[in-house]
Motif scaffolding. Structure first.
Motif, PDB file in Angstrom:
ATOM      1  N   ASP A   1      10.079   7.091   0.077  1.00  0.00           N
ATOM      2  CA  ASP A   1       9.178   6.264  -0.127  1.00  0.00           C
ATOM      3  C   ASP A   1       9.273   4.588  -0.164  1.00  0.00           C
ATOM      4  OD1 ASP A   1       7.429   8.440  -0.303  1.00  0.00           O
ATOM      5  OD2 ASP A   1       7.461   8.621  -2.594  1.00  0.00           O
ATOM      6  N   PHE A   2      10.422   4.395  -0.978  1.00  0.00           N
ATOM      7  CA  PHE A   2      10.698   3.012  -0.953  1.00  0.00           C
ATOM      8  C   PHE A   2      11.021   2.488   0.367  1.00  0.00           C
ATOM      9  CE2 PHE A   2      13.624  -0.547  -0.965  1.00  0.00           C
ATOM     10  CZ  PHE A   2      12.976  -1.427  -1.945  1.00  0.00           C
ATOM     11  N   MET A   3      11.901   3.099   1.305  1.00  0.00           N
ATOM     12  CA  MET A   3      12.045   2.898   2.587  1.00  0.00           C
ATOM     13  C   MET A   3      11.177   2.589   3.688  1.00  0.00           C
ATOM     14  SD  MET A   3      15.280   2.246   2.428  1.00  0.00           S
ATOM     15  CE  MET A   3      15.850   2.320   4.272  1.00  0.00           C
ATOM     16  N   ALA A   4       9.987   3.478   3.405  1.00  0.00           N
ATOM     17  CA  ALA A   4       8.929   3.227   4.140  1.00  0.00           C
ATOM     18  C   ALA A   4       7.948   2.072   3.902  1.00  0.00           C
ATOM     19  CB  ALA A   4       8.051   4.523   3.958  1.00  0.00           C
ATOM     20  N   ALA A   5       8.162   1.467   2.634  1.00  0.00           N
ATOM     21  CA  ALA A   5       7.307   0.546   2.344  1.00  0.00           C
ATOM     22  C   ALA A   5       8.172  -0.943   2.805  1.00  0.00           C
ATOM     23  CB  ALA A   5       7.112   0.217   0.775  1.00  0.00           C
ATOM     24  N   TRP A   6       9.447  -0.660   2.645  1.00  0.00           N
ATOM     25  CA  TRP A   6      10.433  -1.793   2.866  1.00  0.00           C
ATOM     26  C   TRP A   6      10.647  -1.977   4.496  1.00  0.00           C
ATOM     27  CZ3 TRP A   6      16.373  -1.681   2.216  1.00  0.00           C
ATOM     28  CH2 TRP A   6      16.976  -2.935   2.175  1.00  0.00           C
TER      29      TRP A   6
ATOM     30  N   VAL B   1      15.007   4.570  -5.810  1.00  0.00           N
ATOM     31  CA  VAL B   1      15.207   3.215  -6.136  1.00  0.00           C
ATOM     32  C   VAL B   1      14.524   2.740  -7.402  1.00  0.00           C
ATOM     33  CG1 VAL B   1      14.685   0.925  -5.095  1.00  0.00           C
ATOM     34  CG2 VAL B   1      15.536   2.891  -3.727  1.00  0.00           C
ATOM     35  N   MET B   2      15.313   2.128  -7.930  1.00  0.00           N
ATOM     36  CA  MET B   2      14.523   1.609  -9.391  1.00  0.00           C
ATOM     37  C   MET B   2      14.463   0.010  -9.132  1.00  0.00           C
ATOM     38  SD  MET B   2      16.181   1.180 -13.305  1.00  0.00           S
ATOM     39  CE  MET B   2      16.016   3.001 -13.565  1.00  0.00           C
ATOM     40  N   MET B   3      13.254  -0.560  -9.659  1.00  0.00           N
ATOM     41  CA  MET B   3      13.178  -1.787  -9.335  1.00  0.00           C
ATOM     42  C   MET B   3      12.300  -2.655 -10.437  1.00  0.00           C
ATOM     43  SD  MET B   3       9.955  -1.310  -6.417  1.00  0.00           S
ATOM     44  CE  MET B   3      10.502   0.454  -6.407  1.00  0.00           C
ATOM     45  N   HIS B   4      12.331  -3.855 -10.716  1.00  0.00           N
ATOM     46  CA  HIS B   4      11.390  -4.663 -11.387  1.00  0.00           C
ATOM     47  C   HIS B   4      10.370  -5.056 -10.486  1.00  0.00           C
ATOM     48  CE1 HIS B   4      13.281  -4.512 -15.110  1.00  0.00           C
ATOM     49  NE2 HIS B   4      13.899  -5.692 -14.921  1.00  0.00           N
ATOM     50  N   ASP B   5       9.173  -4.501 -10.616  1.00  0.00           N
ATOM     51  CA  ASP B   5       7.714  -4.904  -9.660  1.00  0.00           C
ATOM     52  C   ASP B   5       7.008  -5.870 -10.402  1.00  0.00           C
ATOM     53  OD1 ASP B   5       5.473  -5.020  -8.435  1.00  0.00           O
ATOM     54  OD2 ASP B   5       5.341  -2.856  -8.202  1.00  0.00           O
ATOM     55  N   PRO B   6       7.031  -7.321 -10.014  1.00  0.00           N
ATOM     56  CA  PRO B   6       6.338  -8.008 -10.868  1.00  0.00           C
ATOM     57  C   PRO B   6       4.653  -7.965 -10.892  1.00  0.00           C
ATOM     58  CG  PRO B   6       7.000  -8.989  -8.698  1.00  0.00           C
ATOM     59  CD  PRO B   6       7.661  -7.576  -8.869  1.00  0.00           C
TER      60      PRO B   6
ATOM     61  N   GLY C   1       0.850  -1.329  -0.049  1.00  0.00           N
ATOM     62  CA  GLY C   1       0.138   0.010  -0.073  1.00  0.00           C
ATOM     63  C   GLY C   1       0.888   1.403   0.057  1.00  0.00           C
ATOM     64  N   LEU C   2       1.957   1.173   0.103  1.00  0.00           N
ATOM     65  CA  LEU C   2       3.091   2.242   0.371  1.00  0.00           C
ATOM     66  C   LEU C   2       3.761   2.549  -0.957  1.00  0.00           C
ATOM     67  CD1 LEU C   2       4.268   2.425   3.965  1.00  0.00           C
ATOM     68  CD2 LEU C   2       2.402   3.797   2.844  1.00  0.00           C
ATOM     69  N   LEU C   3       3.815   1.569  -1.902  1.00  0.00           N
ATOM     70  CA  LEU C   3       4.341   1.330  -3.239  1.00  0.00           C
ATOM     71  C   LEU C   3       3.597   2.466  -4.206  1.00  0.00           C
ATOM     72  CD1 LEU C   3       5.298  -2.182  -3.229  1.00  0.00           C
ATOM     73  CD2 LEU C   3       6.810  -0.120  -2.980  1.00  0.00           C
ATOM     74  N   ARG C   4       4.027   3.715  -4.186  1.00  0.00           N
ATOM     75  CA  ARG C   4       3.315   4.640  -4.792  1.00  0.00           C
ATOM     76  C   ARG C   4       3.079   4.690  -6.449  1.00  0.00           C
ATOM     77  NH1 ARG C   4       3.804   9.805  -5.058  1.00  0.00           N
ATOM     78  NH2 ARG C   4       6.173   9.992  -4.247  1.00  0.00           N
ATOM     79  N   HIS C   5       4.213   3.738  -6.894  1.00  0.00           N
ATOM     80  CA  HIS C   5       3.987   3.878  -8.388  1.00  0.00           C
ATOM     81  C   HIS C   5       2.914   2.950  -8.904  1.00  0.00           C
ATOM     82  CE1 HIS C   5       6.273   0.300  -7.136  1.00  0.00           C
ATOM     83  NE2 HIS C   5       5.806  -0.304  -8.195  1.00  0.00           N
ATOM     84  N   GLN C   6       2.324   2.148  -7.876  1.00  0.00           N
ATOM     85  CA  GLN C   6       1.188   1.312  -8.181  1.00  0.00           C
ATOM     86  C   GLN C   6      -0.136   2.162  -7.942  1.00  0.00           C
ATOM     87  OE1 GLN C   6       0.954  -2.145  -5.984  1.00  0.00           O
ATOM     88  NE2 GLN C   6       3.095  -3.137  -6.790  1.00  0.00           N
ATOM     89  N   GLU C   7      -1.078   2.384  -8.893  1.00  0.00           N
ATOM     90  CA  GLU C   7      -2.068   3.280  -8.722  1.00  0.00           C
ATOM     91  C   GLU C   7      -2.779   2.984  -7.656  1.00  0.00           C
ATOM     92  OE1 GLU C   7      -5.912   4.719 -11.423  1.00  0.00           O
ATOM     93  OE2 GLU C   7      -4.575   3.378 -12.288  1.00  0.00           O
TER      94      GLU C   7
ATOM     95  N   THR D   1      10.386   3.189 -10.407  1.00  0.00           N
ATOM     96  CA  THR D   1      11.045   4.112  -9.632  1.00  0.00           C
ATOM     97  C   THR D   1      10.334   4.804  -8.519  1.00  0.00           C
ATOM     98  OG1 THR D   1      11.058   6.037 -11.075  1.00  0.00           O
ATOM     99  CG2 THR D   1      12.797   4.659 -11.295  1.00  0.00           C
ATOM    100  N   LEU D   2      10.836   4.799  -7.553  1.00  0.00           N
ATOM    101  CA  LEU D   2      10.301   5.467  -6.175  1.00  0.00           C
ATOM    102  C   LEU D   2      11.225   6.160  -5.465  1.00  0.00           C
ATOM    103  CD1 LEU D   2       8.079   2.887  -4.072  1.00  0.00           C
ATOM    104  CD2 LEU D   2       7.415   5.098  -5.343  1.00  0.00           C
ATOM    105  N   PRO D   3      11.134   7.581  -5.002  1.00  0.00           N
ATOM    106  CA  PRO D   3      11.885   8.086  -4.168  1.00  0.00           C
ATOM    107  C   PRO D   3      12.437   7.444  -3.082  1.00  0.00           C
ATOM    108  CG  PRO D   3       9.948   9.529  -4.727  1.00  0.00           C
ATOM    109  CD  PRO D   3       9.633   8.145  -5.347  1.00  0.00           C
ATOM    110  N   THR D   4      13.515   7.591  -2.654  1.00  0.00           N
ATOM    111  CA  THR D   4      14.247   6.524  -1.588  1.00  0.00           C
ATOM    112  C   THR D   4      13.385   6.543  -0.312  1.00  0.00           C
ATOM    113  OG1 THR D   4      16.454   7.212  -2.769  1.00  0.00           O
ATOM    114  CG2 THR D   4      16.259   6.198  -0.282  1.00  0.00           C
TER     115      THR D   4
END
Length: 302
Positions: free
Chosen positions: A146-151, A129-134, A101-107, A141-144
């Motif tokens: 935002d990624f850290m909050a989800a991770w 952070v750049m990732m392959h999101d399955p 729910g915190l991965l903001r690149h997902q609508e 990509t996400l701002p660092t």
């Protein structure tokens, strides 16, 4: 016929991307034993065994394949990020579970929901952070921050430690046929419910019977119905289809799993149409088939 297409198997896809060996997500999924049961976690109906979770499934699959690796977690966010950055210089890194729910690149992902997710991290710099999101997002990509909050979220109930990652995978040992055969004792343990969590709702046959009763009496909560429509039915059917294919050398067990998959997947329109009477009948049949699957597994493993 083998099913090909999308399904929400994020951890299996992520491991296939990061393992460094040509092993596909369906095989990973089969080796986790995810197809052998049903459990209820709060309002969430999940067509995987009682007490099972993706982290345990991954541990099992990697053990069966003879793959050594390192699973790391961190208390210090700065150390976690620095380690992730260093590791990505040598290749993609398996990260998760994360709070989807915190991965903001997902609508529509703008708040924690407790839903788990896994990604292959490709690159880390000072800003993003750049990732392959399955879930259908290559090179996301996400701002660092935002990624850290989800991770680093503490909202995933089964998570073991914060900022989890897996790295240093060795080459698998053996063949797919050997691994599938070696997974059957674990699958029996899961199917028998030996790993069920005390005080959790009942799973397997009893849990499916209760789910059928809720559906028949129109007592399913809105959340339970939504999870069935949007996640559980299609994933449960896919897992059984993949397991049936992998176990083609065990015809009786393969046929039982394929029939379970047919019933579960065929319930998608029932759920969409809110035809709970029809769905209840399906769940009752799925429960009866689970009993037969346990008997078949016992005869094979004995």
């Amino acid at each position: 016929m083998t099913y090909l297409g999308n399904s929400p198997s994020c951890y299996a896809n992520t491991l296939a991307m990061t393992l460094g060996s040509p092993i596909g997500p369906p095989l990973v999924e089969v080796l986790t034993s995810s197809a052998f049961g049903y459990q209820r976690i709060g309002p969430l109906p999940l067509f995987d065994p009682p007490g099972w979770d993706p982290d345990q499934g991954l541990d099992q699959a990697l053990r069966i394949m003879g793959v050594d690796h390192e699973r790391r977690t961190f208390e210090d966010p700065n150390e976690a990020l620095a380690t992730l950055r260093r590791l990505t210089t040598g290749g993609p890194v398996f990260a998760g579970p994360l709070e989807m729910g915190l991965l903001r690149h997902q609508e529509g992902s703008d708040r924690p929901t407790g839903a788990d997710h896994f990604v292959a991290v490709l690159d880390v710099d000072d800003d993003r952070v750049m990732m392959h999101d399955p879930r259908g997002h290559p090179f996301a990509t996400l701002p660092t921050e935002d990624f850290m909050a989800a991770w680093g979220s503490d909202t995933i109930g089964y998570a073991r430690g914060r900022f989890p990652l897996r790295t240093g995978f060795t080459v698998p040992v053996g063949t797919a046929e050997e691994w599938v055969a070696a997974s059957l004792p674990d699958s029996l343990t899961w199917a028998e419910g030996d790993e069920a969590i005390p005080n959790f709702p009942p799973g397997n046959e009893q849990g499916l019977t209760e789910l059928a009763e809720e559906a028949a009496t129109h007592a399913l909560s809105d959340l339970t119905a939504d999870v069935l429509r949007n996640f559980s039915l299609r994933l449960g059917a896919r897992r059984r289809s993949d397991a049936a294919d992998a176990l083609h050398n065990v015809p009786e067990l393969s046929a039982l799993l394929r029939e379970q998959g047919r019933l579960i997947g065929g319930g998608q329109l029932d759920a969409i149409d809110s035809d709970w009477t029809a769905l209840a009948a399906r769940f009752t049949e799925v429960a009866e088939l689970h009993t037969q699957i346990v008997v078949a597994l016992r005869s094979i493993v004995a």
